[in-house]
Design a protein around this motif. Structure first.
Motif, PDB file in Angstrom:
ATOM      1  N   VAL A  33      25.478   8.723   0.909  1.00 28.77           N
ATOM      2  CA  VAL A  33      26.497   8.902  -0.123  1.00 28.77           C
ATOM      3  C   VAL A  33      25.889   9.707  -1.271  1.00 28.77           C
ATOM      4  CG1 VAL A  33      28.043   7.740  -1.745  1.00 28.77           C
ATOM      5  CG2 VAL A  33      27.623   6.734   0.505  1.00 28.77           C
ATOM      6  N   GLY A  34      26.566  10.787  -1.633  1.00 29.91           N
ATOM      7  CA  GLY A  34      26.131  11.625  -2.742  1.00 29.91           C
ATOM      8  C   GLY A  34      26.786  11.206  -4.042  1.00 29.91           C
ATOM      9  N   LYS A  35      26.203  11.626  -5.141  1.00 30.39           N
ATOM     10  CA  LYS A  35      26.680  11.174  -6.455  1.00 30.39           C
ATOM     11  C   LYS A  35      28.071  11.705  -6.808  1.00 30.39           C
ATOM     12  CE  LYS A  35      23.920  14.653  -8.880  1.00 30.39           C
ATOM     13  NZ  LYS A  35      22.768  14.835  -9.752  1.00 30.39           N
ATOM     14  N   GLU A  36      28.557  12.709  -6.111  1.00 32.94           N
ATOM     15  CA  GLU A  36      29.891  13.264  -6.381  1.00 32.94           C
ATOM     16  C   GLU A  36      30.948  12.760  -5.392  1.00 32.94           C
ATOM     17  OE1 GLU A  36      30.387  15.193  -9.072  1.00 32.94           O
ATOM     18  OE2 GLU A  36      28.247  15.054  -9.536  1.00 32.94           O
ATOM     19  N   ASP A  37      30.587  11.892  -4.468  1.00 38.51           N
ATOM     20  CA  ASP A  37      31.496  11.478  -3.398  1.00 38.51           C
ATOM     21  C   ASP A  37      32.555  10.489  -3.875  1.00 38.51           C
ATOM     22  OD1 ASP A  37      30.341  13.101  -1.463  1.00 38.51           O
ATOM     23  OD2 ASP A  37      28.845  11.597  -0.946  1.00 38.51           O
ATOM     24  N   THR A  38      33.686  10.501  -3.157  1.00 42.88           N
ATOM     25  CA  THR A  38      34.838   9.663  -3.502  1.00 42.88           C
ATOM     26  C   THR A  38      35.359   8.940  -2.253  1.00 42.88           C
ATOM     27  OG1 THR A  38      36.445  11.405  -3.011  1.00 42.88           O
ATOM     28  CG2 THR A  38      35.531  11.345  -5.276  1.00 42.88           C
ATOM     29  N   ALA A  96      21.568  11.920  -4.397  1.00 41.36           N
ATOM     30  CA  ALA A  96      22.086  10.681  -3.805  1.00 41.36           C
ATOM     31  C   ALA A  96      22.800   9.861  -4.873  1.00 41.36           C
ATOM     32  CB  ALA A  96      20.946   9.868  -3.195  1.00 41.36           C
ATOM     33  N   ALA A  97      23.840   9.156  -4.451  1.00 39.25           N
ATOM     34  CA  ALA A  97      24.545   8.263  -5.375  1.00 39.25           C
ATOM     35  C   ALA A  97      23.628   7.106  -5.762  1.00 39.25           C
ATOM     36  CB  ALA A  97      25.810   7.727  -4.707  1.00 39.25           C
ATOM     37  N   GLY A  98      23.882   6.549  -6.949  1.00 42.63           N
ATOM     38  CA  GLY A  98      23.167   5.342  -7.360  1.00 42.63           C
ATOM     39  C   GLY A  98      23.537   4.177  -6.462  1.00 42.63           C
ATOM     40  N   PRO A  99      22.724   3.123  -6.466  1.00 41.35           N
ATOM     41  CA  PRO A  99      22.950   2.002  -5.545  1.00 41.35           C
ATOM     42  C   PRO A  99      24.334   1.359  -5.643  1.00 41.35           C
ATOM     43  CG  PRO A  99      20.816   1.795  -6.627  1.00 41.35           C
ATOM     44  CD  PRO A  99      21.523   2.944  -7.273  1.00 41.35           C
ATOM     45  N   ASP A 100      24.851   1.153  -6.845  1.00 43.12           N
ATOM     46  CA  ASP A 100      26.156   0.494  -6.970  1.00 43.12           C
ATOM     47  C   ASP A 100      27.264   1.324  -6.344  1.00 43.12           C
ATOM     48  OD1 ASP A 100      24.962  -1.640  -8.263  1.00 43.12           O
ATOM     49  OD2 ASP A 100      25.475  -0.921 -10.271  1.00 43.12           O
ATOM     50  N   MET A 101      27.295   2.604  -6.683  1.00 38.19           N
ATOM     51  CA  MET A 101      28.327   3.486  -6.141  1.00 38.19           C
ATOM     52  C   MET A 101      28.164   3.651  -4.634  1.00 38.19           C
ATOM     53  SD  MET A 101      28.936   7.469  -7.034  1.00 38.19           S
ATOM     54  CE  MET A 101      29.915   8.501  -5.976  1.00 38.19           C
ATOM     55  N   ALA A 102      26.924   3.837  -4.175  1.00 38.48           N
ATOM     56  CA  ALA A 102      26.672   4.031  -2.746  1.00 38.48           C
ATOM     57  C   ALA A 102      27.099   2.799  -1.952  1.00 38.48           C
ATOM     58  CB  ALA A 102      25.200   4.343  -2.506  1.00 38.48           C
ATOM     59  N   ASN A 103      26.767   1.621  -2.451  1.00 43.24           N
ATOM     60  CA  ASN A 103      27.128   0.394  -1.742  1.00 43.24           C
ATOM     61  C   ASN A 103      28.652   0.213  -1.716  1.00 43.24           C
ATOM     62  OD1 ASN A 103      26.636  -2.000  -0.287  1.00 43.24           O
ATOM     63  ND2 ASN A 103      26.745  -3.195  -2.164  1.00 43.24           N
ATOM     64  N   GLU A 104      29.313   0.522  -2.819  1.00 44.39           N
ATOM     65  CA  GLU A 104      30.768   0.407  -2.862  1.00 44.39           C
ATOM     66  C   GLU A 104      31.416   1.314  -1.807  1.00 44.39           C
ATOM     67  OE1 GLU A 104      34.432   1.642  -5.809  1.00 44.39           O
ATOM     68  OE2 GLU A 104      32.544   1.027  -6.735  1.00 44.39           O
ATOM     69  N   LEU A 105      30.954   2.549  -1.703  1.00 37.27           N
ATOM     70  CA  LEU A 105      31.528   3.461  -0.707  1.00 37.27           C
ATOM     71  C   LEU A 105      31.121   3.083   0.713  1.00 37.27           C
ATOM     72  CD1 LEU A 105      31.424   6.887  -2.554  1.00 37.27           C
ATOM     73  CD2 LEU A 105      33.441   5.631  -1.799  1.00 37.27           C
ATOM     74  N   TYR A 106      29.917   2.595   0.891  1.00 34.39           N
ATOM     75  CA  TYR A 106      29.473   2.125   2.210  1.00 34.39           C
ATOM     76  C   TYR A 106      30.383   0.981   2.678  1.00 34.39           C
ATOM     77  CZ  TYR A 106      26.268  -0.103   5.608  1.00 34.39           C
ATOM     78  OH  TYR A 106      25.702  -0.685   6.722  1.00 34.39           O
TER      79      TYR A 106
END
Length: 145
Positions: A33-38, A96-106
């Protein structure tokens, strides 16, 4: 967002010597997950992944989708897909997205896949995981948002 999709005969993921996810025929998917992903990016990639026709039909042609073969999914979070190795020998991970954002999208991706596929297994976000697989083909595809 990046999905590395590997068509597998079987795959598993282990954390602290305990197998937490195991599949038979299907896809092992490494998810970055990248930092700009939605969520919209996730929706597009999940739809594309589920619709890929990369399994053989009765005539040996690559013509069947994951659903057509009752395939299974093993989804593993993999921030290192965003490694930037252009400068020096130590990868950077600023994209890469930060852990909170990455985990939410995962978690969002996992729930989206469960709506489409009967068997969806997963890794453990942020854990030191050991992944085993038998790549069928080998067949590996990269999808990016």
């Amino acid at each position: 967002m990046k999905f590395v999709i590997q068509r597998v005969s079987h795959a598993s993921v282990t954390v602290h010597e305990e197998t937490i996810g195991r599949i038979n025929q299907g896809y092992l998917v490494l998810i970055g997950v990248g930092k700009e992903d939605t969520k919209e990016d996730a929706d597009r990639l999940v739809k594309k992944m589920i619709g890929l026709r990369i399994f053989s039909d009765e005539n040996g042609k690559i013509n069947k989708s994951l659903k057509d073969v009752d395939g299974e999914l093993l989804l593993v979070s993999q921030f290192t897909l965003y490694a930037d190795c252009r400068h020096g020998n130590r990868p950077g991970f600023t994209d890469a997205a930060g852990p909170d954002m990455a985990n939410e999208l995962y978690e969002y991706i996992i729930e989206s896949c469960k709506k489409e596929v009967a068997v969806v297994e997963r890794g453990e976000f942020g854990a030191d995981m050991k992944v085993e697989l038998l790549n069928d083909g080998p067949f590996t595809i990269l999808l990016e948002s």
